[in-house]
Design an enzyme around this catalytic site. Structure first.
Site, PDB file in Angstrom:
ATOM      1  N   ASP A 254       4.343  -1.330  11.285  1.00 29.77           N
ATOM      2  CA  ASP A 254       3.885   0.071  10.902  1.00 29.77           C
ATOM      3  C   ASP A 254       3.197   0.879  12.023  1.00 29.77           C
ATOM      4  O   ASP A 254       2.603   0.041  12.816  1.00 29.77           O
ATOM      5  CB  ASP A 254       2.839   0.054   9.717  1.00 29.77           C
ATOM      6  CG  ASP A 254       2.805   1.296   9.343  1.00 29.77           C
ATOM      7  OD1 ASP A 254       3.178   1.752   8.079  1.00 29.77           O
ATOM      8  OD2 ASP A 254       1.823   2.087   9.916  1.00 29.77           O
TER       9      ASP A 254
ATOM     10  N   ARG B 202       9.837   2.647  10.623  1.00 28.78           N
ATOM     11  CA  ARG B 202      10.772   2.002   9.668  1.00 28.78           C
ATOM     12  C   ARG B 202      11.963   1.781  10.317  1.00 28.78           C
ATOM     13  O   ARG B 202      12.899   2.670  11.056  1.00 28.78           O
ATOM     14  CB  ARG B 202      10.872   3.175   8.410  1.00 28.78           C
ATOM     15  CG  ARG B 202      11.413   4.479   8.804  1.00 28.78           C
ATOM     16  CD  ARG B 202      11.401   5.406   7.744  1.00 28.78           C
ATOM     17  NE  ARG B 202       9.917   6.015   7.685  1.00 28.78           N
ATOM     18  CZ  ARG B 202       9.413   7.193   7.274  1.00 28.78           C
ATOM     19  NH1 ARG B 202      10.191   7.977   6.718  1.00 28.78           N
ATOM     20  NH2 ARG B 202       8.156   7.251   7.061  1.00 28.78           N
TER      21      ARG B 202
ATOM     22  N   SER C 114       7.340   6.964  12.594  1.00 22.97           N
ATOM     23  CA  SER C 114       7.307   5.784  11.743  1.00 22.97           C
ATOM     24  C   SER C 114       8.144   4.713  12.397  1.00 22.97           C
ATOM     25  O   SER C 114       8.844   4.698  13.021  1.00 22.97           O
ATOM     26  CB  SER C 114       7.868   6.140  10.318  1.00 22.97           C
ATOM     27  OG  SER C 114       8.560   4.891   9.848  1.00 22.97           O
TER      28      SER C 114
ATOM     29  N   ARG D 293       0.181  12.700   9.865  1.00 19.67           N
ATOM     30  CA  ARG D 293       1.439  13.409  10.266  1.00 19.67           C
ATOM     31  C   ARG D 293       1.716  14.766   9.232  1.00 19.67           C
ATOM     32  O   ARG D 293       1.400  14.356   8.252  1.00 19.67           O
ATOM     33  CB  ARG D 293       2.741  12.409  10.033  1.00 19.67           C
ATOM     34  CG  ARG D 293       2.803  11.470  10.961  1.00 19.67           C
ATOM     35  CD  ARG D 293       3.611  10.383  10.842  1.00 19.67           C
ATOM     36  NE  ARG D 293       3.750   9.329  12.072  1.00 19.67           N
ATOM     37  CZ  ARG D 293       3.928   8.038  11.824  1.00 19.67           C
ATOM     38  NH1 ARG D 293       4.463   7.499  10.762  1.00 19.67           N
ATOM     39  NH2 ARG D 293       3.858   7.424  13.187  1.00 19.67           N
TER      40      ARG D 293
ATOM     41  N   ASP E 217       0.751  -1.436  -0.018  1.00 21.92           N
ATOM     42  CA  ASP E 217       0.130  -0.095  -0.048  1.00 21.92           C
ATOM     43  C   ASP E 217       0.882   1.179   0.063  1.00 21.92           C
ATOM     44  O   ASP E 217       0.467   2.460  -0.194  1.00 21.92           O
ATOM     45  CB  ASP E 217      -0.903   0.079   1.208  1.00 21.92           C
ATOM     46  CG  ASP E 217      -0.190  -0.061   2.432  1.00 21.92           C
ATOM     47  OD1 ASP E 217       0.919  -0.304   2.525  1.00 21.92           O
ATOM     48  OD2 ASP E 217      -0.840  -0.250   3.511  1.00 21.92           O
ATOM     49  N   HIS E 218       2.069   1.145   0.149  1.00 28.20           N
ATOM     50  CA  HIS E 218       2.803   2.350   0.506  1.00 28.20           C
ATOM     51  C   HIS E 218       3.411   2.920  -0.835  1.00 28.20           C
ATOM     52  O   HIS E 218       3.196   4.016  -1.218  1.00 28.20           O
ATOM     53  CB  HIS E 218       3.825   2.023   1.500  1.00 28.20           C
ATOM     54  CG  HIS E 218       3.551   2.261   2.880  1.00 28.20           C
ATOM     55  ND1 HIS E 218       2.525   1.729   3.538  1.00 28.20           N
ATOM     56  CD2 HIS E 218       3.883   3.117   3.964  1.00 28.20           C
ATOM     57  CE1 HIS E 218       2.394   1.965   4.815  1.00 28.20           C
ATOM     58  NE2 HIS E 218       3.060   2.933   4.840  1.00 28.20           N
TER      59      HIS E 218
HETATM   60  C1  MIC Z   1       4.545   6.444   8.141  1.00 31.64           C
HETATM   61  O1  MIC Z   1       3.322   6.876   8.247  1.00 31.64           O
HETATM   62  O2  MIC Z   1       5.460   7.152   8.534  1.00 31.64           O
HETATM   63  C2  MIC Z   1       4.744   4.873   7.463  1.00 31.64           C
HETATM   64  C3  MIC Z   1       5.373   5.371   6.218  1.00 31.64           C
HETATM   65  O3  MIC Z   1       3.892   4.157   7.504  1.00 31.64           O
HETATM   66  C4  MIC Z   1       5.685   4.113   8.617  1.00 31.64           C
HETATM   67  C5  MIC Z   1       6.158   2.972   7.981  1.00 31.64           C
HETATM   68  C6  MIC Z   1       7.288   3.064   6.883  1.00 31.64           C
HETATM   69  O4  MIC Z   1       8.197   3.949   6.913  1.00 31.64           O
HETATM   70  O5  MIC Z   1       7.431   2.216   6.073  1.00 31.64           O
HETATM   71  C7  MIC Z   1       5.239   3.926   9.871  1.00 31.64           C
HETATM   72  O6  MIC Z   1       4.505   4.754  10.445  1.00 31.64           O
HETATM   73  O7  MIC Z   1       5.585   2.961  10.449  1.00 31.64           O
HETATM   74 FE1  SF4 Z   2       0.422   4.901   5.129  1.00 32.52          FE
HETATM   75 FE2  SF4 Z   2       1.486   5.405   7.142  1.00 32.52          FE
HETATM   76 FE3  SF4 Z   2       0.131   7.452   6.022  1.00 32.52          FE
HETATM   77 FE4  SF4 Z   2      -0.999   5.549   7.129  1.00 32.52          FE
HETATM   78  S1  SF4 Z   2       0.428   7.035   8.164  1.00 32.52           S
HETATM   79  S2  SF4 Z   2      -1.619   5.950   5.194  1.00 32.52           S
HETATM   80  S3  SF4 Z   2       0.386   3.671   6.882  1.00 32.52           S
HETATM   81  S4  SF4 Z   2       2.043   6.220   5.267  1.00 32.52           S
END
Ligand code: MIC
Ligand code: SF4
Length: 643
Positions: free
Chosen positions: A119, A539, A537, A379, A64-65
């Site tokens: 995530d 990550r 995140s 965010r 999905d990312h």
């Molecule tokens: C995000 O919202 O920052 C992400 C992308 O979903 C991350 C995961 C990632 O960096 O792959 C998260 O929230 O853990």
């Molecule tokens: Fe995707 Fe992270 Fe954004 Fe949620 S916050 S929509 S999991 S990138």
């Protein structure tokens, strides 16, 4: 003595440990989820452990990312993930099916179950009463192997809701109010447990918006009871059999109580560039808005999009405002279509994006230079949108749609009467046939060939902890440094998630473009941070990248939970200042020294600076954590134990 809901789920899953806040506990994990951006690394680690079939009740791999597929990297990653899923007994959700958290809520999350996901917004499933936590990919891989998840026993904060949401106020405004009250580090070490008479009036999609953004408070998880609303939701999703009632005991106690009167909630907005810089929308009256984006795992449910559609119906968005809509799942999209709401959105001038994370992680949809973007996301860290000077505000779908209509923020008192709260229709169309189920038998599964592309680089072997660490201070940072600062998102960088040497070139690139060159020159480095280092995140690359560049220590005033666990997993020492004011004594370029022996001797030790002066530092690592650090990372330790 009565128990709260969190304690009940934890005690049901407790493998070892004392349920005393801060003490280490090991939890049995029922379900796991991964997404593509963290999943490739998680499964590479899974494979490095030489494991066979997953041991959980259910494991799902979502894509999905990064669904843009610009070049071979992403499609290769997606194919790798699909074949890994079939080989090891994991359900696969192909690109375009939807956002992991929305899909998991709709299809798999169950009351009373434990779930960890690679995530940080995994706690979305707390909307149906799961104890769901974000974790690093390696922790998820271990959970898939049937290993318990080890965390400090959280405190439990009761968020006591009274009253009922009025007029245009929605679930997003509730969680923004909680953020305003508690701040982005207010939930660290705690589960936010919602209760009180206000809970019954909140539907599951509303609850999920609230539990989703508990991540922005740094909370371990957020959870709602499982009640008639939960039963109703699960029945509408065609899985009434998954319902189980769940509530705190009447005499349950909590570590802290926060009172929220829903009657008093009004539309709120988080202003640039932190989710806790929250003000009432009316204070932003008149602010011109260049872009509105509706979607993300926070607000992409059918009811969220219906809220927007009802505002936009038979009207057109302002021509100066770019309106983007990304439904959370194909189910949401099909429902909008069936109920005639898709027309309302399209006719208003909205651009329909794929059912995926999209602009939330900088996959397109960046605002204009200095552009004001109103987003229903979770965010608004500086630069996360892909436009460094973009001004991102976080709002609910009603505020977003109103701003799209007027081209600027207007005061909610001028919006007219609010429509009735949208509810999910009865016969929701199932999209379960879109998931690719793994073969029924393990015999068949072993015949699946795992397909890798050239961007999927084998894991790096990290060296063990040297007896003495001599390191250079590579950077000195302030408070609330996010993993987006450490490793940016966006299409270019996220395409490299399975290629550590390549992605490491982007570490701190938006904060200090010289960082990587400096780290390479120094060979061994230390990063200095302030409070809440590594928030945001999950990550792992924000730990793996620095480790690849020779970082052995991060010294901060305090850490965010998931990032700290990731640092340990990859052999980086998370140390905190004994005297937080010593942070000001740290200078970029300064050399420091730490002996391993002093570290293992106790919790407090001294870092020796170049001038011979000592900087007292502390750690709260368990003997197991120290063992991991000593071996240079968890995978090294696992391999050593196998020998
Ligand atoms: C995000 O919202 O920052 C992400 C992308 O979903 C991350 C995961 C990632 O960096 O792959 C998260 O929230 O853990
Ligand atoms: Fe995707 Fe992270 Fe954004 Fe949620 S916050 S929509 S999991 S990138």
């Amino acid at each position: 003595m009565g128990r709260n809901l969190t304690q009940k789920i934890i005690s049901e899953h407790l493998v070892s440990g004392e349920m005393t806040p801060g003490a280490e506990i090991a939890l049995r994990i029922d379900q796991t989820l991964t997404q593509d951006a963290t999943g490739t690394m998680a499964y590479l680690q899974w494979m490095a452990m030489g494991l066979d079939q997953v041991q959980t009740e259910l494991s799902v791999s979502y894509v999905d990312h990064n669904t843009l597929q610009m070049g071979f990297q992403n499609p290769d990653d997606h194919r790798f993930l699909r074949t890994v899923a079939a080989r090891y007994g994991i359900i696969f959700s192909p690109p375009g099916t939807g956002i992991c958290h929305q899909l998991h809520l709709e299809n798999f999350a169950k009351p009373g179950k434990t779930l960890i996901g690679s995530d940080s917004h995994t706690p979305t499933a707390g909307g149906v009463g799961s104890l769901a936590m974000g974790a690093g990919g390696l922790s998820v891989a271990l959970a898939m192997a049937g290993e318990p998840y080890v965390i400090p026993m959280p405190k439990v904060f009761q968020i006591h809701l009274t009253g009922r949401l009025q007029d245009w106020a929605g679930a997003k405004d509730v969680i923004l109010r909680v953020l305003q009250l508690l701040s982005v580090k207010g939930g660290v070490g705690a589960v936010l447990e919602y209760s009180g008479p206000g809970v019954v009036g909140l539907t599951v999609p509303e609850r999920a918006t609230i539990t989703n953004m508990g991540a922005e408070l740094g909370a371990t998880s957020s959870v709602f009871p499982s009640d008639d609303q939960t039963r109703d939701f699960l029945e509408r999703m065609g899985r009434g059999e998954d319902f189980a009632p769940l509530a705190a005991d009447a005499d349950a106690t909590y570590d802290r109580v926060v009172e929220i009167d829903l009657d008093a909630i009004e539309p709120m907005a988080a202003t640039p560039h932190m989710p806790d810089l929250v003000v009432p929308v009316r204070e932003l009256d008149g602010l011109a808005v260049d872009q509105v984006a509706i979607g993300s795992c926070t607000n992409s449910s059918y009811t969220d999009l219906k809220t927007a559609a009802l505002v936009l119906q038979d009207k057109h968005a302002a021509r100066t405002t770019d309106l983007l809509i990304a439904p959370g799942s194909k189910q949401v999209l099909k429902l909008l279509n069936r109920e005639g709401l898709l027309d309302a959105l399209l006719d208003s001038g909205a651009r329909l994006l794929e059912c995926a994370c999209g602009p939330c992680i900088g996959m397109g949809g960046s605002p204009t230079s200095k552009g004001v973007s109103l987003r229903t996301f979770n965010r608004n860290f500086e630069g996360r949108s892909g436009t460094q000077d973009g001004q991102v505000y976080l709002v609910g779908p009603a505020t977003a749609a109103q701003a799209a209509l007027h081209g600027r923020i207007t005061t909610p008192s001028t919006w007219g009467p609010a429509p009735d709260k949208p509810l999910l229709p009865r016969d929701v169309p199932s999209i379960r046939h879109q998931f690719i189920m793994p073969p029924d038998s393990a015999d068949e599964a072993v015949t699946v060939e795992i397909l890798r592309g050239p961007n999927i680089v084998p894991l790096e072997e990290f060296s063990p902890l040297p007896e003495t660490i001599r390191a250079q201070v590579l950077i000195v940072l302030g408070d609330n440094i996010t993993t987006d600062h450490i490793l940016p998102g966006g299409a270019t960088v996220t395409a490299l998630r399975s290629n550590l040497p390549a992605i490491s070139e982007y570490i701190f690139n938006r904060v200090d473009p010289e960082f990587v060159a400096r780290a390479k020159q120094a060979q061994t480095g230390i990063i200095v941070g302030g409070e809440n280092y590594g928030q945001g995140s999950s990550r792992e690359h924000a730990a793996l990248g620095p480790r690849h560049l020779g970082v052995r220590i991060v010294l901060a005033k305090s850490f965010a939970r998931i990032h700290k666990a990731n640092l340990i997993n990859f052999g980086i020492l998370p140390l905190v200042f004994v005297n937080p004011t010593d942070h000001d004594r740290m200078v970029q370029g300064q050399d420091v020294k730490l002996t391993g022996a002093s570290l293992f001797a106790g919790l407090e030790t001294t870092l020796t600076a170049q001038d011979g002066n000592g900087i007292p530092v502390r750690h709260d690592l368990t003997p197991k954590d120290l063992e991991i650090i000593k071996f240079g990372g968890l995978l090294n330790l696992i391999k050593a134990l196998k020998k």
